[in-house]
Design a protein around this motif. Structure first.
Motif, PDB file in Angstrom:
ATOM      1  N   MET A 248       0.840  -1.166   0.000  1.00  0.00           N
ATOM      2  CA  MET A 248       0.000   0.000   0.000  1.00  0.00           C
ATOM      3  C   MET A 248       0.897   1.245   0.000  1.00  0.00           C
ATOM      4  N   GLN A 249       0.473   2.268  -0.680  1.00  0.00           N
ATOM      5  CA  GLN A 249       1.190   3.539  -0.678  1.00  0.00           C
ATOM      6  C   GLN A 249       0.596   4.437   0.398  1.00  0.00           C
ATOM      7  N   ILE A 250       1.476   4.992   1.234  1.00  0.00           N
ATOM      8  CA  ILE A 250       1.022   5.828   2.345  1.00  0.00           C
ATOM      9  C   ILE A 250       1.700   7.189   2.251  1.00  0.00           C
ATOM     10  N   LEU A 251       0.915   8.245   2.431  1.00  0.00           N
ATOM     11  CA  LEU A 251       1.427   9.614   2.458  1.00  0.00           C
ATOM     12  C   LEU A 251       1.204  10.185   3.848  1.00  0.00           C
ATOM     13  N   LEU A 252       2.292  10.627   4.485  1.00  0.00           N
ATOM     14  CA  LEU A 252       2.209  11.327   5.772  1.00  0.00           C
ATOM     15  C   LEU A 252       2.491  12.795   5.494  1.00  0.00           C
ATOM     16  N   THR A 253       1.651  13.682   5.977  1.00  0.00           N
ATOM     17  CA  THR A 253       1.841  15.117   5.801  1.00  0.00           C
ATOM     18  C   THR A 253       2.302  15.705   7.119  1.00  0.00           C
ATOM     19  N   LEU A 254       3.437  16.381   7.085  1.00  0.00           N
ATOM     20  CA  LEU A 254       4.023  16.985   8.283  1.00  0.00           C
ATOM     21  C   LEU A 254       4.060  18.492   8.101  1.00  0.00           C
TER      22      LEU A 254
ATOM     23  N   ILE B   6       7.143  16.201  17.294  1.00  0.00           N
ATOM     24  CA  ILE B   6       6.199  15.783  16.253  1.00  0.00           C
ATOM     25  C   ILE B   6       6.952  15.348  15.003  1.00  0.00           C
ATOM     26  N   LYS B   7       7.993  16.094  14.621  1.00  0.00           N
ATOM     27  CA  LYS B   7       8.791  15.707  13.454  1.00  0.00           C
ATOM     28  C   LYS B   7       9.449  14.344  13.680  1.00  0.00           C
ATOM     29  N   TRP B   8      10.030  14.153  14.853  1.00  0.00           N
ATOM     30  CA  TRP B   8      10.703  12.898  15.187  1.00  0.00           C
ATOM     31  C   TRP B   8       9.721  11.728  15.141  1.00  0.00           C
ATOM     32  N   ASN B   9       8.551  11.900  15.750  1.00  0.00           N
ATOM     33  CA  ASN B   9       7.562  10.825  15.771  1.00  0.00           C
ATOM     34  C   ASN B   9       7.007  10.522  14.380  1.00  0.00           C
ATOM     35  N   THR B  10       6.874  11.524  13.541  1.00  0.00           N
ATOM     36  CA  THR B  10       6.388  11.294  12.184  1.00  0.00           C
ATOM     37  C   THR B  10       7.375  10.440  11.400  1.00  0.00           C
ATOM     38  N   VAL B  11       8.655  10.762  11.501  1.00  0.00           N
ATOM     39  CA  VAL B  11       9.662   9.999  10.763  1.00  0.00           C
ATOM     40  C   VAL B  11       9.792   8.593  11.352  1.00  0.00           C
ATOM     41  N   ARG B  12       9.705   8.476  12.670  1.00  0.00           N
ATOM     42  CA  ARG B  12       9.737   7.144  13.296  1.00  0.00           C
ATOM     43  C   ARG B  12       8.563   6.294  12.812  1.00  0.00           C
ATOM     44  N   PHE B  13       7.387   6.888  12.724  1.00  0.00           N
ATOM     45  CA  PHE B  13       6.214   6.171  12.230  1.00  0.00           C
ATOM     46  C   PHE B  13       6.421   5.767  10.772  1.00  0.00           C
ATOM     47  N   GLY B  14       6.999   6.651   9.984  1.00  0.00           N
ATOM     48  CA  GLY B  14       7.322   6.320   8.596  1.00  0.00           C
ATOM     49  C   GLY B  14       8.261   5.123   8.522  1.00  0.00           C
ATOM     50  N   ASN B  15       9.275   5.084   9.394  1.00  0.00           N
ATOM     51  CA  ASN B  15      10.196   3.949   9.433  1.00  0.00           C
ATOM     52  C   ASN B  15       9.485   2.664   9.837  1.00  0.00           C
ATOM     53  N   PHE B  16       8.570   2.762  10.776  1.00  0.00           N
ATOM     54  CA  PHE B  16       7.776   1.605  11.192  1.00  0.00           C
ATOM     55  C   PHE B  16       6.991   1.050  10.000  1.00  0.00           C
ATOM     56  N   LEU B  17       6.353   1.946   9.244  1.00  0.00           N
ATOM     57  CA  LEU B  17       5.571   1.519   8.086  1.00  0.00           C
ATOM     58  C   LEU B  17       6.456   0.909   7.005  1.00  0.00           C
ATOM     59  N   LEU B  18       7.648   1.479   6.780  1.00  0.00           N
ATOM     60  CA  LEU B  18       8.573   0.908   5.808  1.00  0.00           C
ATOM     61  C   LEU B  18       8.986  -0.497   6.218  1.00  0.00           C
ATOM     62  N   ASN B  19       9.244  -0.692   7.501  1.00  0.00           N
ATOM     63  CA  ASN B  19       9.614  -2.021   7.998  1.00  0.00           C
ATOM     64  C   ASN B  19       8.480  -3.025   7.856  1.00  0.00           C
ATOM     65  N   ALA B  20       7.249  -2.524   7.797  1.00  0.00           N
ATOM     66  CA  ALA B  20       6.082  -3.390   7.608  1.00  0.00           C
ATOM     67  C   ALA B  20       5.817  -3.657   6.126  1.00  0.00           C
ATOM     68  N   GLY B  21       6.678  -3.135   5.244  1.00  0.00           N
ATOM     69  CA  GLY B  21       6.554  -3.401   3.817  1.00  0.00           C
ATOM     70  C   GLY B  21       5.735  -2.398   3.034  1.00  0.00           C
ATOM     71  N   GLU B  22       5.392  -1.286   3.633  1.00  0.00           N
ATOM     72  CA  GLU B  22       4.601  -0.261   2.938  1.00  0.00           C
ATOM     73  C   GLU B  22       5.509   0.692   2.163  1.00  0.00           C
ATOM     74  N   GLU B  23       4.954   1.365   1.168  1.00  0.00           N
ATOM     75  CA  GLU B  23       5.647   2.434   0.443  1.00  0.00           C
ATOM     76  C   GLU B  23       5.228   3.744   1.098  1.00  0.00           C
ATOM     77  N   VAL B  24       6.208   4.516   1.595  1.00  0.00           N
ATOM     78  CA  VAL B  24       5.878   5.694   2.403  1.00  0.00           C
ATOM     79  C   VAL B  24       6.522   6.948   1.827  1.00  0.00           C
ATOM     80  N   THR B  25       5.727   8.008   1.746  1.00  0.00           N
ATOM     81  CA  THR B  25       6.208   9.343   1.404  1.00  0.00           C
ATOM     82  C   THR B  25       5.826  10.272   2.540  1.00  0.00           C
TER      83      THR B  25
END
Length: 69
Positions: free
Chosen positions: A1-7, A14-33
């Motif tokens: 799935m492609q996921i877009l996070l808007t920061l 908030i910036k740190w947690n957003t990028v950490r969440f993005g890394n979590f999603l990447l590790n789960a096999g998602e495509e993240v922007t």
């Protein structure tokens, strides 16, 4: 799935947690922007020992995450 996070916050936590969440999603096999908007464009501003934003952002980009502004 492609996921877009808007920061759009300049708050380091908030910036740190957003990028950490993005890394979590990447590790789960998602495509993240992560789209950086407004004050968040300077992503590493506020980087410190409590919120290592630069370290998380480096991991994010090395893991094929996309940062867009």
């Amino acid at each position: 799935m492609q996921i877009l996070l808007t920061l759009s916050s300049s708050d380091p936590e908030i910036k740190w947690n957003t990028v950490r969440f993005g890394n979590f999603l990447l590790n789960a096999g998602e495509e993240v922007t992560i789209f950086l908007n407004g004050p968040s464009v300077d992503l590493t501003k506020g980087d410190c020992a409590d919120y290592p934003i630069a370290e998380q952002a480096k991991l994010f980009t090395l893991s094929e995450g996309v940062l867009a502004a």
